[in-house]
Scaffold this motif. Structure first.
Motif, PDB file in Angstrom:
ATOM      1  N   GLY A  75      -1.522  -3.250  49.752  1.00 37.95           N
ATOM      2  CA  GLY A  75      -2.618  -3.947  50.427  1.00 37.95           C
ATOM      3  C   GLY A  75      -2.374  -4.108  51.915  1.00 37.95           C
ATOM      4  N   THR A  76      -1.140  -4.421  52.269  1.00 39.79           N
ATOM      5  CA  THR A  76      -0.795  -4.569  53.686  1.00 39.79           C
ATOM      6  C   THR A  76      -0.935  -3.242  54.417  1.00 39.79           C
ATOM      7  N   TYR A  77      -0.472  -2.172  53.800  1.00 40.58           N
ATOM      8  CA  TYR A  77      -0.598  -0.848  54.400  1.00 40.58           C
ATOM      9  C   TYR A  77      -2.075  -0.494  54.613  1.00 40.58           C
ATOM     10  N   VAL A  78      -2.895  -0.721  53.589  1.00 40.42           N
ATOM     11  CA  VAL A  78      -4.324  -0.402  53.698  1.00 40.42           C
ATOM     12  C   VAL A  78      -4.983  -1.262  54.778  1.00 40.42           C
TER      13      VAL A  78
ATOM     14  N   PHE B  17      -5.471 -16.558  49.131  1.00 38.41           N
ATOM     15  CA  PHE B  17      -6.695 -16.027  48.518  1.00 38.41           C
ATOM     16  C   PHE B  17      -7.907 -16.359  49.392  1.00 38.41           C
ATOM     17  N   VAL B  18      -7.954 -17.577  49.890  1.00 37.64           N
ATOM     18  CA  VAL B  18      -9.055 -17.980  50.770  1.00 37.64           C
ATOM     19  C   VAL B  18      -9.032 -17.148  52.051  1.00 37.64           C
ATOM     20  N   VAL B  19      -7.856 -16.971  52.632  1.00 35.87           N
ATOM     21  CA  VAL B  19      -7.732 -16.215  53.886  1.00 35.87           C
ATOM     22  C   VAL B  19      -8.246 -14.786  53.717  1.00 35.87           C
ATOM     23  N   PHE B  20      -7.966 -14.170  52.578  1.00 35.82           N
ATOM     24  CA  PHE B  20      -8.358 -12.780  52.374  1.00 35.82           C
ATOM     25  C   PHE B  20      -9.773 -12.595  51.828  1.00 35.82           C
ATOM     26  N   ASN B  21     -10.368 -13.641  51.260  1.00 33.87           N
ATOM     27  CA  ASN B  21     -11.629 -13.455  50.535  1.00 33.87           C
ATOM     28  C   ASN B  21     -12.833 -14.179  51.103  1.00 33.87           C
ATOM     29  N   VAL B  22     -12.643 -15.182  51.907  1.00 33.46           N
ATOM     30  CA  VAL B  22     -13.800 -15.902  52.485  1.00 33.46           C
ATOM     31  C   VAL B  22     -14.330 -15.073  53.651  1.00 33.46           C
ATOM     32  N   GLN B  23     -15.626 -14.924  53.700  1.00 36.62           N
ATOM     33  CA  GLN B  23     -16.272 -14.230  54.815  1.00 36.62           C
ATOM     34  C   GLN B  23     -16.345 -15.200  55.987  1.00 36.62           C
ATOM     35  N   TRP B  24     -15.551 -14.972  56.994  1.00 36.91           N
ATOM     36  CA  TRP B  24     -15.397 -15.931  58.091  1.00 36.91           C
ATOM     37  C   TRP B  24     -16.468 -15.800  59.151  1.00 36.91           C
ATOM     38  N   ALA B  25     -16.920 -14.630  59.423  1.00 32.80           N
ATOM     39  CA  ALA B  25     -17.912 -14.506  60.498  1.00 32.80           C
ATOM     40  C   ALA B  25     -18.816 -13.320  60.286  1.00 32.80           C
TER      41      ALA B  25
ATOM     42  N   THR C 294      -8.092   1.641  55.711  1.00 36.19           N
ATOM     43  CA  THR C 294      -9.508   1.439  55.997  1.00 36.19           C
ATOM     44  C   THR C 294      -9.917  -0.013  56.168  1.00 36.19           C
ATOM     45  N   GLY C 295      -8.974  -0.934  56.207  1.00 39.27           N
ATOM     46  CA  GLY C 295      -9.299  -2.322  56.527  1.00 39.27           C
ATOM     47  C   GLY C 295      -9.320  -3.261  55.341  1.00 39.27           C
ATOM     48  N   LEU C 296      -9.825  -4.450  55.594  1.00 41.24           N
ATOM     49  CA  LEU C 296      -9.767  -5.543  54.629  1.00 41.24           C
ATOM     50  C   LEU C 296     -10.551  -5.249  53.355  1.00 41.24           C
ATOM     51  N   GLU C 297     -11.717  -4.665  53.466  1.00 41.37           N
ATOM     52  CA  GLU C 297     -12.519  -4.415  52.257  1.00 41.37           C
ATOM     53  C   GLU C 297     -11.748  -3.558  51.254  1.00 41.37           C
ATOM     54  N   SER C 298     -11.047  -2.561  51.736  1.00 41.62           N
ATOM     55  CA  SER C 298     -10.258  -1.691  50.852  1.00 41.62           C
ATOM     56  C   SER C 298      -8.943  -2.339  50.450  1.00 41.62           C
ATOM     57  N   ALA C 299      -8.403  -3.183  51.303  1.00 39.55           N
ATOM     58  CA  ALA C 299      -7.128  -3.841  51.023  1.00 39.55           C
ATOM     59  C   ALA C 299      -7.283  -5.013  50.062  1.00 39.55           C
ATOM     60  N   ARG C 300      -8.450  -5.631  50.065  1.00 41.35           N
ATOM     61  CA  ARG C 300      -8.678  -6.867  49.296  1.00 41.35           C
ATOM     62  C   ARG C 300      -8.316  -6.750  47.815  1.00 41.35           C
ATOM     63  N   PRO C 301      -8.720  -5.683  47.096  1.00 42.96           N
ATOM     64  CA  PRO C 301      -8.327  -5.610  45.675  1.00 42.96           C
ATOM     65  C   PRO C 301      -6.807  -5.610  45.473  1.00 42.96           C
TER      66      PRO C 301
ATOM     67  N   LEU D 206      -1.784 -11.446  44.840  1.00 40.55           N
ATOM     68  CA  LEU D 206      -1.893 -12.903  44.742  1.00 40.55           C
ATOM     69  C   LEU D 206      -2.017 -13.363  43.299  1.00 40.55           C
ATOM     70  N   SER D 207      -2.675 -12.587  42.456  1.00 42.56           N
ATOM     71  CA  SER D 207      -2.777 -12.938  41.037  1.00 42.56           C
ATOM     72  C   SER D 207      -1.405 -12.906  40.368  1.00 42.56           C
ATOM     73  N   ALA D 208      -0.628 -11.865  40.637  1.00 39.55           N
ATOM     74  CA  ALA D 208       0.721 -11.788  40.071  1.00 39.55           C
ATOM     75  C   ALA D 208       1.620 -12.884  40.664  1.00 39.55           C
ATOM     76  N   PHE D 209       1.470 -13.158  41.957  1.00 37.08           N
ATOM     77  CA  PHE D 209       2.211 -14.225  42.633  1.00 37.08           C
ATOM     78  C   PHE D 209       1.888 -15.565  41.976  1.00 37.08           C
ATOM     79  N   LEU D 210       0.607 -15.829  41.794  1.00 31.70           N
ATOM     80  CA  LEU D 210       0.185 -17.068  41.142  1.00 31.70           C
ATOM     81  C   LEU D 210       0.691 -17.103  39.697  1.00 31.70           C
ATOM     82  N   GLY D 211       0.684 -15.953  39.045  1.00 29.23           N
ATOM     83  CA  GLY D 211       1.170 -15.871  37.666  1.00 29.23           C
ATOM     84  C   GLY D 211       2.629 -16.267  37.533  1.00 29.23           C
ATOM     85  N   PHE D 212       3.502 -15.693  38.372  1.00 28.67           N
ATOM     86  CA  PHE D 212       4.908 -16.062  38.235  1.00 28.67           C
ATOM     87  C   PHE D 212       5.180 -17.458  38.768  1.00 28.67           C
ATOM     88  N   SER D 213       4.404 -17.907  39.736  1.00 31.13           N
ATOM     89  CA  SER D 213       4.575 -19.281  40.225  1.00 31.13           C
ATOM     90  C   SER D 213       4.190 -20.296  39.144  1.00 31.13           C
ATOM     91  N   PHE D 214       3.075 -20.036  38.462  1.00 30.22           N
ATOM     92  CA  PHE D 214       2.682 -20.911  37.355  1.00 30.22           C
ATOM     93  C   PHE D 214       3.672 -20.822  36.199  1.00 30.22           C
TER      94      PHE D 214
END
Length: 161
Positions: A91-94, A153-161, A99-106, A112-120
């Motif tokens: 994701g960081t490379y993309v 998750f908020v930083v990567f997914n909320v449409q800021w502007a 091609t930017g955030l839209e392609s990197a977001r998934p 973040l899902s796996a991060f949240l998974g092991f944290s939980f």
């Protein structure tokens, strides 16, 4: 600097930091597998509660002394960490070179899902084994990791502007 560029920069720093942190977490657990296994085993065996002065509570019946169970728990966390680290790196490379955030977001959301998974897993496992009683710092660390995943998750997914 315009708003779009400043948002991209902030997201890029977040993605790079997340990728590096996850990569180091994997490296640490691979390099010090026995030490990590010992720490997981001590928590699952509820060893801190038996240290002087011992805390004799009904929760001690939950203690697991099986090295196999300790190993499985650590391996579950490690697999989730590897998935998170690889997805974050992609994701960081993309985001940075592709091609930017839209392609990197998934990829970032998978990380973040796996991060949240092991944290939980660590947070809930610790709660089950009563680690809040003698391992408060560890519990706070796990809570902060959950918070970091949610905010990222908020930083990567909320449409800021």
């Amino acid at each position: 600097m315009d708003l779009h560029t400043s948002l991209w920069l902030f997201q890029a720093v977040q993605a790079i930091g997340l990728s590096l942190w996850l990569g180091i977490a994997v490296l640490n657990n691979l390099q010090a597998f026995r030490a990590s296994l010992g720490a997981v085993g001590a928590t699952m065996a509820m060893a801190p509660l038996r240290q002087a002065p011992a805390i004799d509570i009904p929760l001690l019946s939950r203690a697991l002394h099986s090295t196999a169970a300790h190993r499985i728990a650590l391996l579950v966390v490690l697999v989730l960490q590897v998935v998170a680290a690889v997805a974050a790196l992609i994701g960081t490379y993309v985001l940075l070179i592709g091609t930017g955030l839209e392609s990197a977001r998934p990829w970032l959301n998978l990380a973040l899902s796996a991060f949240l998974g092991f944290s939980f897993a660590m947070l809930l496992g610790g709660l089950w084994f009563g680690y809040w009683i003698r391992q408060e710092g560890l519990q706070l660390t796990h809570l902060v990791l959950v918070l970091w995943a949610l905010l990222a998750f908020v930083v990567f997914n909320v449409q800021w502007a």
